[in-house]
Each structure stands twice: as structure tokens, then as C-alpha cells.
Design an enzyme around this catalytic site. Structure first.
Site, PDB file in Angstrom:
ATOM      1  N   SER A  14       0.812  -1.220   0.000  1.00  0.00           N
ATOM      2  CA  SER A  14       0.000   0.000   0.000  1.00  0.00           C
ATOM      3  C   SER A  14       0.846   1.271   0.000  1.00  0.00           C
ATOM      4  CB  SER A  14      -0.931  -0.011   1.212  1.00  0.00           C
ATOM      5  OG  SER A  14      -1.811  -1.103   1.155  1.00  0.00           O
ATOM      6  N   GLY A 176      -0.584 -13.118  21.496  1.00  0.00           N
ATOM      7  CA  GLY A 176      -1.605 -12.347  22.193  1.00  0.00           C
ATOM      8  C   GLY A 176      -1.866 -10.992  21.577  1.00  0.00           C
ATOM      9  N   HIS A 436     -30.059   8.925  19.653  1.00  0.00           N
ATOM     10  CA  HIS A 436     -30.669   7.901  20.505  1.00  0.00           C
ATOM     11  C   HIS A 436     -31.690   7.083  19.727  1.00  0.00           C
ATOM     12  CE1 HIS A 436     -32.031   6.122  24.262  1.00  0.00           C
ATOM     13  NE2 HIS A 436     -33.277   6.340  23.862  1.00  0.00           N
TER      14      HIS A 436
END
Length: 466
Positions: A14, A176, A436
Site C-alpha cells: 500500500s 496475544g 438515541h
């Protein structure tokens, strides 16, 4: 001195492709690019893109389970890995064609072979051809690192997962970080009996600790067997599978083992020593803020510099380099505020700016955080909690960091990064009217800090304790 090119780019990922295309198409430079593998690099061919498509595929069982909770009578069929893999590679070939087409349209000469540096202005292609350039840009990226334990050649690396003939019944993921957590999520979602082993007590070192705790818990909740605080010691062939021996003396047999133990800059046998380019401790190419190496004519961008190893950063670095060198528009990339996301499921962990732990070391802070069960998954009976978190400087009121653990957290953090990059304060967030009902509204409705930290607060606590 006359050169064959104004710019020779080594690496077709890229960052290298962006630099080559902008230098040629927008700034009129004579440009060549060499790539030993496929155009598009790690992200397009063996990283971000195929991984995200596999994430989408692995979501189906959870979506079906959730649909049942919403009243739908649906059953999951068998996952057809060969059919998915064929379609995946078809998509990657399409994207590779777009990368190549963009370079051709820009007038870039493409060499589908490896290139090595001979001197500050010369590269040698694998066929022996020598090419000269006023400037050389190294954009070769990184490669997976094997841990150096006995038998690690028996394990797969992340590149291999996209080429498997069939899915393993029982698989061990070692590591991890981003890659380990995401592929453990994918493999479990696709029906593999998945174990993740990591030498630490929590996954995702370097992220905000609260987020790390939530991701670790989520992996357990979706059925990944977690073997934490233990080191993998060796791998041995065991029939058609692999036996893994751990530091606690136990051993287990798996059909496959995948190593996700980090990546390293791909500078081996690149010839940088021929030109006198300085390397860092991990083999990374050392550059300044302009991506210039210790040799004035040689530059480097992307993971090979080991600055911020993310595809969008490499693209920005490549673009900035082209504008600076060929566009009479000097600019460099600010690496201080870069958003990122870990695409685990059902919740992602996304972050921008400082973690709570980092911010506490720099000054006095307020922490605003909310943990809750999102409405959609709550209705379906899920116990998983989401988190939104803002780290605020007590003195300036600027938001220093934002951390989100929630479905599609990566989509939310992109917008939060705009505000934080502009220097938004906590009061700016407070003035924003909530949408909301959404999960994202929590970012603008947290009014009271859940805790304070930093040097002054630690001193006060110590004084009170005394």
C-alpha cells in the site's frame, strides 16, 4: 548525472504503490516499482482484506443464534471452506488488478521481481538488470516472526491461513496481539476447536488495560480455550498433527498450530548495507520525520521502518513522501494520534490516543467510562458488556484518548479520532447532542469521572494513607 528514473520504489504494498502512483501521476516523475510477490502487499493479499472477509464469514453462527432470540426459526448449515476460499481469492485477484491498473495508468514501470540495493542510486533486479534512480524508496513491509523454538517450522504463520485446503478440527493459536486474537475469533467462528496460548496474563499488550480485560473475557465467552501465563516450549510431529509442549510441563496434540508471535521488518538480503543505510535493533530502517534514511537519496515508508505498523499510516507516509520530493509540498505524517481497531467478535476493541496507563504517567487525568450490556445483544440474552471510555487532561480538559469495546467499534473510533485530532475537550463532547438509541451516544453522555489519576492524585493518596 543522468538516471534511468527519478524514483525507484522497492515494494508493491500500500505505501509503495501510493508513493509511486502519486509521484508519477500528480507530479510527473519518472517512476519504476519492483515487487517480488503480488501487488497490494500484506494488507490486500495476506492481511487486512482477506482477514476481514474471514471475520464476516465467521460471524454467521452468532448471527443465526441471535436471530433465533429475535423469533426467527433458522438453523445453520455446513460451512463450505473451499467455496469461500475460491471466492476470497477471486476478490483478492480483482483488488490486485486495481493496484496494477492504477500504476500502469500513472505511467509507472512495473518489475515483477525482487530488487536489491547496490549503491545509493542503483538497484539490481533478480534477473541481473541494473537500474539507476535519483531517489530510492524502500517499502517492503514486514514478515511474520517465528519464535525460534524447536519445531516451529511445523506451524503455520498467518499467511498460510488463506491457503488451507481444509479447516483444522483442533487448532492452537500462539500469541496475544492483533493477529492472534482476530484469528482465534475467526477459527472458532468457522467451527474449529480453538485454543489460544499467550505468555502474558491478558491479550493485546499496549492497549488500555480495561479493554484488554474485556477482550480476554470475550474470547473465553465465545468458546476459545485460553492458556495464559504459559510459554510454548516446542512443537513435534504427532501423526498427522502437531504436539505442543508448554512451559508448565503439559502437552497437547492439535491438527494445526498457527504462530502469531509478531512481525519484523523485511530487510534481510535487501542490500541496504551496500549503501550504508542505518538499521535499528529489530532490523528496521531508521528514518527521520521526512522518511529519509541515513543516506540522503534513500527513503523508507511503512512497516519496514517499524514506526506505526498500520496500512493507512504507510499510505499516508508514501503520499507525503511523494508530495515532499516531487510536488514542492513538504509535509510529514504525525504519528501521535492514529486510531486502530482489533476485529474480534462479537465486540471489537478500538482505540485512539493515550491509554489510561500512559496518560497517568504524563499528568493528572480524569477517566470517564461506562460499561453496559448493549440493547441489541441484551435482548438476545447475551451477558457480554460493552465499554466506552474517555481519558481527559485535568488541566487543559482535552480528550487524550478514547477506547471503545463494542460491536462495530472500529466504525465509531474513526469519527472520535477526528474530534481528538482537532483537540476536542470533554466539554466539546458534552455539548454534542446524543443520537438515541445508539451505543455511540455513550461517548457524549458520560458526565462524571469514574476516577482520577496522575502524579498529584497519587501523592494525595499516599499522604492520606500515611
Amino acid at each position: 548525472m543522468s538516471f534511468d528514473y527519478d524514483l525507484f520504489v522497492i515494494g508493491g504494498g500500500s505505501g509503495g504503490v501510493r508513493a509511486a502512483r502519486i509521484a508519477a501521476s500528480q507530479h510527473g516523475a519518472r517512476v519504476a516499482l519492483a515487487e517480488e510477490s503480488r501487488l497490494g502487499g500484506t494488507c490486500v493479499i495476506r492481511g487486512c482484506v482477506p482477514k476481514k472477509l474471514m471475520i464476516f464469514a465467521s460471524e454467521a453462527p452468532h448471527a443465526i443464534e441471535e436471530a433465533r432470540a429475535y423469533g426467527w426459526q433458522v438453523e445453520a448449515g455446513r460451512f463450505d471452506w473451499p467455496a469461500f476460499r475460491a471466492k476470497l481469492h477471486e476478490e483478492l485477484s480483482r483488488l490486485e488488478g486495481i493496484y496494477q491498473g492504477g500504476l500502469v495508468t500513472a505511467g509507472v514501470d512495473i518489475h515483477h521481481q525482487r530488487a536489491r540495493i547496490r549503491d545509493p542510486h542503483t538497484v539490481q533486479l533478480a534477473d541481473g538488470t541494473l537500474k539507476t534512480a535519483a531517489h530510492i524508496l524502500i517499502a517492503v513491509g514486514g514478515r511474520p516472526t517465528r519464535p525460534g523454538i524447536p519445531g516451529d517450522e511445523l506451524a503455520m504463520i498467518s499467511d498460510d491461513l488463506f491457503e488451507m485446503d481444509s479447516l483444522p478440527g483442533r487448532v492452537l493459536v500462539v500469541g496475544g496481539g492483533f493477529i492472534a486474537c482476530e484469528f482465534a475469533t475467526i477459527l472458532k467462528g468457522l467451527g474449529c476447536d480453538t485454543t489460544l496460548t499467550h505468555r502474558g496474563d491478558l491479550v493485546l499488550r499496549g492497549f488500555d488495560r480495561q479493554g484488554r480485560e474485556l477482550v480476554t473475557h470475550q474470547l473465553e465467552q465465545i468458546g476459545v480455550t485460553m492458556r495464559l501465563d504459559v510459554q510454548l516450549q516446542r512443537l513435534d510431529r504427532d501423526g498427522g498433527g502437531v504436539r505442543a509442549t508448554f512451559g508448565d510441563g503439559t502437552s497437547e496434540r492439535y491438527d494445526a498450530v498457527m504462530l502469531a508471535t509478531g512481525r519484523h521488518p523485511y530487510t534481510g538480503d535487501l542490500g541496504v548495507e551496500n549503501a550504508g543505510v542505518s538499521l535499528g535493533r529489530r532490523g528496521e530502517i531508521v528514518v527521520d520525520k521526512w522518511s529519509q534514511t541515513s543516506v540522503p537519496s534513500i527513503f523508507a515508508v511503512g512497516d519496514v521502518t517499524d514506526r506505526v505498523n498500520l496500512t493507512p499510516v504507510a499510505i499516508r507516509e508514501g503520499h507525503a513522501f511523494a508530495d515532499t520530493m516531487f510536488g514542492n509540498h513538504p509535509r510529514h505524517v504525525d504519528h501521535a494520534i492514529v486510531a486502530s481497531a482489533v476485529y474480534t467478535r462479537p465486540h471489537e476493541l478500538a482505540s485512539v490516543g493515550l491509554t489510561e496507563e500512559e496518560a497517568e504517567e504524563k499528568g493528572d487525568i480524569e477517566v470517564y467510562a461506562a460499561t453496559f450490556r448493549p440493547m441489541r445483544s441484551l435482548f438476545a440474552g447475551s451477558q457480554l458488556k460493552a465499554m466506552t471510555k474517555l481519558i481527559v487532561c485535568e488541566q487543559t480538559r482535552k480528550v487524550l484518548g478514547c477506547h471503545i469495546f463494542a460491536p462495530e467499534a472500529g466504525e465509531m473510533i474513526q469519527l472520535a479520532a477526528v474530534a481528538i485530532g482537532m483537540g476536542a475537550t470533554k466539554e466539546d463532547f458534552d455539548l454534542t447532542v446524543a443520537v438515541h438509541p445508539t451505543l455511540a451516544e455513550e461517548l457524549v453522555t458520560m458526565r462524571m469521572p469514574v476516577r482520577r489519576g496522575g502524579p498529584s492524585h497519587r501523592a494525595a493518596a499516599d499522604e492520606q494513607a500515611a
